[in-house]
Design an enzyme around this catalytic site. Sequence first.
Site, PDB file in Angstrom:
ATOM      1  N   ALA A  31       0.843  -1.197   0.000  1.00 29.42           N
ATOM      2  CA  ALA A  31       0.000   0.000   0.000  1.00 29.42           C
ATOM      3  C   ALA A  31       0.874   1.240   0.000  1.00 29.42           C
ATOM      4  CB  ALA A  31      -0.931   0.014   1.210  1.00 29.42           C
ATOM      5  N   GLY A  33       0.613   5.623   1.087  1.00 29.15           N
ATOM      6  CA  GLY A  33      -0.136   6.713   1.710  1.00 29.15           C
ATOM      7  C   GLY A  33       0.416   8.045   1.273  1.00 29.15           C
ATOM      8  N   GLY A  36       4.395   7.626   2.743  1.00 29.61           N
ATOM      9  CA  GLY A  36       5.256   6.488   2.490  1.00 29.61           C
ATOM     10  C   GLY A  36       4.559   5.364   1.750  1.00 29.61           C
ATOM     11  N   VAL A  38       4.463   0.921   1.567  1.00 28.85           N
ATOM     12  CA  VAL A  38       4.720  -0.244   2.396  1.00 28.85           C
ATOM     13  C   VAL A  38       4.893  -1.473   1.507  1.00 28.85           C
ATOM     14  CG1 VAL A  38       3.840  -1.714   4.257  1.00 28.85           C
ATOM     15  CG2 VAL A  38       3.399   0.755   4.296  1.00 28.85           C
ATOM     16  N   LYS A  53       8.464   0.084   5.466  1.00 27.81           N
ATOM     17  CA  LYS A  53       7.811   1.347   5.096  1.00 27.81           C
ATOM     18  C   LYS A  53       8.884   2.332   4.664  1.00 27.81           C
ATOM     19  CE  LYS A  53       4.753   4.994   6.863  1.00 27.81           C
ATOM     20  NZ  LYS A  53       3.937   5.453   8.026  1.00 27.81           N
ATOM     21  N   ASP A 148      -3.521  11.875  15.010  1.00 29.84           N
ATOM     22  CA  ASP A 148      -4.140  11.441  13.751  1.00 29.84           C
ATOM     23  C   ASP A 148      -4.846  10.096  13.926  1.00 29.84           C
ATOM     24  OD1 ASP A 148      -4.844  11.821  11.109  1.00 29.84           O
ATOM     25  OD2 ASP A 148      -3.048  10.863  10.301  1.00 29.84           O
TER      26      ASP A 148
END
Length: 417
Positions: A31, A33, A36, A38, A53, A148
């Site tokens: 994945a 974001g 970063g 992963v 990551k 967050d």
Amino acid sequence: MTTPLPLTAASALPDVGTLLGGKYQLLRFVAAGGMGAVFEAQHVKLGRRVAVKLLLPQRKNEGQLAARFLREARSLARLKNRHVAQVLDVDETPDGLPYMVLEYLEGSDLAQQLGPASAMPVEERLAHIRSVCEALEEAHAQGIIHRDIKPSNLFLASTPEGPCLKLFDFGIAHTEDEHDARLTQGVTLGTPDFMSPEQLTGASLSPASDVWSLAVTTYQWLTDALPFEGRDTRAKTTAILTSPPIPLSQRGGTFPPGVWPVLEAALEKEPARRTPSARAFSDALGRVLAGQTDVVSRPQTPAPRPERASRLPLALGALALCLAAVLVVATRSVESTPAATAAPPAPAPTPAAQAPAAPPPTPAALEPVPEAPTVETHAPPPEDTAPPSPAPAPATRKASKRPVPAPPPTPDHPKYL
């Protein structure tokens, strides 16, 4: 389910099969974001699967993101709770791209558990939220505010002991370390739907700020909706700052009776009146799961309005005393005025002086009658321009049987100046 790798990063990230640090071989992309990407990887000597990551290459030189990335690794490494993703290593690629190695987990985040996909009983979901409170309590004890907390940063992992909810992504966490604090100083960071009022306005943060975000996350996991709604981000932000949360009773579903008071207390706009800590939030949820209804213990912070109301009787009492003083002084003045003006009538003027003359004032009437002080400033008495009365002043004062009372002293108070 994997997230497509951004095209801008595909050419700069290491390829699958790359050996990082001579130890970690990248097996597949998982994945990406905002900060970063992963990968699933394997420690070639231990045969252990791990997650790697990496900071996105196009963001390596963007402000202080690289420093924040490493700070996230340090923050995670300080926390030993099983409900926080564990950091195993930190290093850089030959091109200077920082990466961290985390424990590999199978499962899904809570964002994928929302809606029809979530068939978990409410009681089990609340128990998982309590486990995250343990991790938050440890973070807060070390001076770390996550900032967050949201469904996508809570990962429901499959473990030999059963499902385990873990807290991820400390990339924008606030710490008490002076060097780390500079990395986020003067910047409002977070996801608006889950940010507390003080976080939205840039005010000081506290553990209660994370409690707010966790309460919003819990609300959404239970209802597949947010407690504050709006057509756009600005309208939602306005609702967070000014509107009460939407009660659970207006959402579909059946919930234990004490859940809404717990969420409502955790969504107080003023941090001083909010559930103060993750432990307090967890304890309240524990009482809900135990079947109790009186589950909320709000902080004993006096509200401004009751404090002002408690001073009202004193103010009314003082006003009553002032009015009583005014009535007493006015009564004495009225009683003394007839006696002071009861002077013999002045003799009629001679025929030679028939010019119109002012009414014959008496000396006592020329002096101002003492009055109670008021909020207005006193003007000086008008000068006497009338011709002198034939009646001498001393004789008039002797005719008064009652002494004229002396004017009361003016109180030393701004209201009377």
